[in-house]
Scaffold this motif. Structure first.
Motif, short mmCIF file in Angstrom:
data_model
loop_
_atom_site.label_atom_id
_atom_site.label_comp_id
_atom_site.label_asym_id
_atom_site.label_seq_id
_atom_site.Cartn_x
_atom_site.Cartn_y
_atom_site.Cartn_z
N PRO A 1 0.83 -1.21 0.00
CA PRO A 1 0.00 0.00 0.00
C PRO A 1 0.86 1.26 0.00
O PRO A 1 2.07 1.21 0.28
N GLY A 2 0.21 2.41 -0.26
CA GLY A 2 0.95 3.66 -0.37
C GLY A 2 1.03 4.49 0.89
O GLY A 2 1.93 5.32 1.02
N ASN A 3 0.12 4.28 1.85
CA ASN A 3 0.22 5.04 3.09
C ASN A 3 1.50 4.64 3.83
O ASN A 3 1.84 3.45 3.90
N PRO A 4 2.23 5.61 4.37
CA PRO A 4 3.56 5.31 4.93
C PRO A 4 3.58 4.22 5.99
O PRO A 4 4.44 3.33 5.95
N VAL A 5 2.66 4.26 6.94
CA VAL A 5 2.66 3.25 8.00
C VAL A 5 2.25 1.90 7.43
O VAL A 5 2.85 0.86 7.75
N SER A 6 1.24 1.88 6.57
CA SER A 6 0.82 0.63 5.93
C SER A 6 1.98 0.02 5.16
O SER A 6 2.20 -1.19 5.21
N SER A 7 2.71 0.86 4.45
CA SER A 7 3.82 0.39 3.65
C SER A 7 4.91 -0.22 4.53
O SER A 7 5.41 -1.31 4.25
N TYR A 8 5.26 0.49 5.61
CA TYR A 8 6.35 0.01 6.46
C TYR A 8 5.95 -1.26 7.22
O TYR A 8 6.74 -2.21 7.32
N VAL A 9 4.76 -1.28 7.77
CA VAL A 9 4.29 -2.48 8.48
C VAL A 9 4.25 -3.66 7.52
O VAL A 9 4.67 -4.78 7.87
N SER A 10 3.77 -3.45 6.31
CA SER A 10 3.73 -4.52 5.31
C SER A 10 5.13 -5.03 4.99
O SER A 10 5.34 -6.23 4.81
N PHE A 11 6.07 -4.09 4.91
CA PHE A 11 7.46 -4.52 4.67
C PHE A 11 7.93 -5.44 5.78
O PHE A 11 8.49 -6.51 5.51
N GLU A 12 7.73 -5.04 7.02
CA GLU A 12 8.21 -5.84 8.15
C GLU A 12 7.57 -7.23 8.17
O GLU A 12 8.23 -8.22 8.48
N LEU A 13 6.30 -7.31 7.84
CA LEU A 13 5.57 -8.58 7.92
C LEU A 13 5.83 -9.49 6.73
O LEU A 13 5.84 -10.72 6.88
N PHE A 14 6.06 -8.92 5.54
CA PHE A 14 6.10 -9.73 4.33
C PHE A 14 7.41 -9.62 3.54
O PHE A 14 7.96 -10.63 3.09
N VAL A 15 7.91 -8.39 3.35
CA VAL A 15 9.10 -8.22 2.51
C VAL A 15 10.35 -8.65 3.25
O VAL A 15 11.20 -9.36 2.68
N ARG A 16 10.49 -8.25 4.49
CA ARG A 16 11.68 -8.65 5.24
C ARG A 16 11.84 -10.17 5.29
O ARG A 16 12.92 -10.69 5.01
N PRO A 17 10.77 -10.94 5.62
CA PRO A 17 10.92 -12.40 5.57
C PRO A 17 11.31 -12.92 4.19
O PRO A 17 12.07 -13.89 4.08
N ALA A 18 10.79 -12.30 3.13
CA ALA A 18 11.15 -12.73 1.77
C ALA A 18 12.64 -12.49 1.51
O ALA A 18 13.32 -13.34 0.91
N ILE A 19 13.17 -11.35 1.95
CA ILE A 19 14.59 -11.07 1.78
C ILE A 19 15.43 -12.09 2.53
O ILE A 19 16.42 -12.63 2.01
N ARG A 20 15.04 -12.36 3.77
CA ARG A 20 15.79 -13.32 4.59
C ARG A 20 15.72 -14.73 4.00
O ARG A 20 16.67 -15.50 4.09
N ALA A 21 14.58 -15.06 3.37
CA ALA A 21 14.46 -16.37 2.71
C ALA A 21 15.37 -16.44 1.49
O ALA A 21 16.00 -17.47 1.23
N LEU A 22 15.47 -15.36 0.73
CA LEU A 22 16.38 -15.32 -0.41
C LEU A 22 17.84 -15.50 0.04
O LEU A 22 18.65 -16.10 -0.66
N MET A 23 18.16 -15.00 1.22
CA MET A 23 19.51 -15.13 1.76
C MET A 23 19.81 -16.56 2.20
O MET A 23 20.98 -16.91 2.39
N GLY A 24 18.75 -17.37 2.38
CA GLY A 24 18.95 -18.74 2.82
C GLY A 24 18.95 -18.93 4.32
O GLY A 24 19.41 -19.95 4.83
N LEU A 25 18.41 -17.95 5.05
CA LEU A 25 18.34 -18.06 6.50
C LEU A 25 17.17 -18.94 6.93
O LEU A 25 16.11 -18.93 6.30
N ASP A 26 17.36 -19.68 8.01
CA ASP A 26 16.29 -20.52 8.52
C ASP A 26 15.25 -19.70 9.26
O ASP A 26 14.05 -19.93 9.13
N ASP A 27 15.69 -18.74 10.06
CA ASP A 27 14.77 -17.90 10.82
C ASP A 27 14.65 -16.56 10.10
O ASP A 27 15.58 -15.77 10.08
N VAL A 28 13.50 -16.33 9.51
CA VAL A 28 13.33 -15.14 8.68
C VAL A 28 12.52 -14.05 9.38
O VAL A 28 12.32 -12.98 8.82
N HIS A 29 12.07 -14.31 10.59
CA HIS A 29 11.15 -13.40 11.25
C HIS A 29 11.85 -12.52 12.29
O HIS A 29 12.88 -12.88 12.86
#
Length: 440
Positions: A337-365
């Motif tokens: 989403p485009g609202n700043p808080v929505s965007s950042y919260v969405s990143f923490e919940l979904f994008v950050r785990p995806a990045i950590r999964a791409l890195m090959g980490l077991d714990d992505v959260h």
């Protein structure tokens, strides 16, 4: 690929947070390992166990500047009755002199230099006269005035036990020991260890390349003049910084105007340097929701299996989300989403785990904990939505900051935690124990 296109859920299905995250993590695969030079591997994840080929230290060496001695030769030494030893030469770090310390003899030795055969301990230079024929001297005076090489005598004013001031071979790690496990993220101490055991390159999964772009004709770059109805683009800066914090190599693309063709062209241009694409804005149901317009039919033009699905999530903030893949290489794309808080919260919940999964980490959260809610009044939450409120956490307590509005950037800047209110809870009283996602 496990996108919604392959699911039975219809377009009106209200996804849970867990379903959406599960779909993302089922799709994203760790990047293929590559061999990198040590400094290029910083921040990457090891894919091999590192076994030590040579012990550290590789030989017995001195931990002090001083004299290598036999224990019996300095037994009972004192200032009144010093031991007087013949200096047979110097042992410097990096030079293995062919010296052997015999009875009544000593070798001047520097920190890190190998302990010569025959010697059993090191007496610090401060315990001696430095070969000057006087009383005990400072290390600086001893080093500046002591004679070089063999010849002369030194007075030793204290006794020493066996192995005193000697760093034993293998006292750090021994040859054959496992130094680092596969899955380790390489920081400065790990890089130092790899170099110390002689590894110039290492096999790792590379840091993911993440391209971040904002959409919206109202967005202006910082330092530019705002016009009527315009705002500064903060989302792309926040998400690029967040991606780097998560371990990625992140590229920020300037804000894209509300034009579907321009956005599609920009995304196509970025595919060459992306392992993951992140957009923010334009995923709702408005007339100018350009991301949705540009990417809803992407599967018709790309390779089979590619496609972006736009869905509604049972969460607040961040109800509208998009996920899928794009291009012939099926690069994952998350549309936030485009609202700043929505965007950042969405990143923490979904994008950050995806990045950590791409890195090959077991714990992505992010780590979570339980905390006591400290606030003057009860928190309210919409029924059927998992709410994420900004908060500050300290010593087992969490305090909300700002309100529930998804535009409150200033409040977001003060937060170091997300307070989680479950879907079946509509009110949380002060003093209640709540789940907290730690962002720091």
């Amino acid at each position: 690929m496990s996108t919604a296109a392959n699911r039975t859920a219809g377009p009106d299905h209200l996804w849970t947070v867990d379903e959406h995250l599960e779909d993302i993590l089922a799709t994203v695969r760790p990047l293929e390992p590559i061999e990198l030079q040590l400094l290029d591997a910083q921040g990457c994840v090891l894919v091999e166990d590192i076994t030590v080929p040579v012990s550290l230290p590789p030989f017995d060496n001195s931990s002090m500047d001083g004299y290598a001695v036999r224990v019996t030769d300095v037994a009972g030494a004192s200032e009144e009755f010093p031991a007087v030893l013949t200096v047979i030469g110097d042992v410097a770090a990096g030079r293995a002199e062919p010296l052997h310390v015999g009875p009544g003899e000593t070798a001047r030795i520097m920190t890190g230099a190998p302990l010569p055969p025959g010697a059993e301990a090191v007496v610090p230079v401060e315990w001696t006269d430095g070969g000057l024929g006087g009383g005990p001297v400072s290390g600086m005076r001893a080093r500046s005035q002591a004679p070089e090489g063999a010849g002369g005598h030194v007075h030793v004013y204290r006794s020493a036990e066996a192995r005193a001031h000697v760093r034993a071979m293998g006292s750090d790690v021994k040859a054959g020991d496992r130094a680092l496990d596969a899955g380790t993220v390489l920081g400065p101490p790990q890089i130092a260890l790899l170099a110390a055991v002689g590894r110039g390159t290492v096999r790792v999964r590379p840091r993911p390349r993440v391209v971040v772009m904002s959409t919206g004709s109202e967005l202006v770059q910082p330092d530019e003049q705002l016009g009527d109805g315009q705002i500064y683009d903060s989302n792309s800066f926040a998400l690029t910084a967040a991606a780097r914090d998560a371990g990625a190599i992140a590229y920020r693309v300037g804000a894209v105007a509300d034009d579907a063709e321009t956005l599609r062209s920009t995304i196509d241009d970025q595919l060459v340097r992306a392992d993951l694409l992140v957009t923010t804005g334009g995923v709702s149901v408005g007339a100018y929701d350009v991301v949705k317009e540009a990417l809803s039919s992407v599967g018709d033009e790309d390779e089979e299996g590619a496609g972006i699905d736009f869905r509604k999530l049972a969460m607040q903030p961040g109800k509208p989300q998009g996920f899928g893949s794009i291009g012939p290489d099926h690069i994952p794309l998350l549309a936030l989403p485009g609202n700043p808080v929505s965007s950042y919260v969405s990143f923490e919940l979904f994008v950050r785990p995806a990045i950590r999964a791409l890195m090959g980490l077991d714990d992505v959260h992010r780590p979570t904990t339980r905390a006591t809610l400290t606030t003057d009044k009860a928190l309210t939450s919409p029924k059927g939505r998992r709410q994420f409120l900004r908060g500050t956490y300290a010593d087992g307590d969490v305090t909300p900051v700002g309100g529930a509005g998804s535009h409150l950037v200033a409040a977001l800047a003060l937060a170091d935690a997300l307070i989680v209110v479950p879907e079946d809870v509509e009110s949380v009283e002060p003093g209640t124990e709540v789940q907290v996602v730690l962002l720091g």
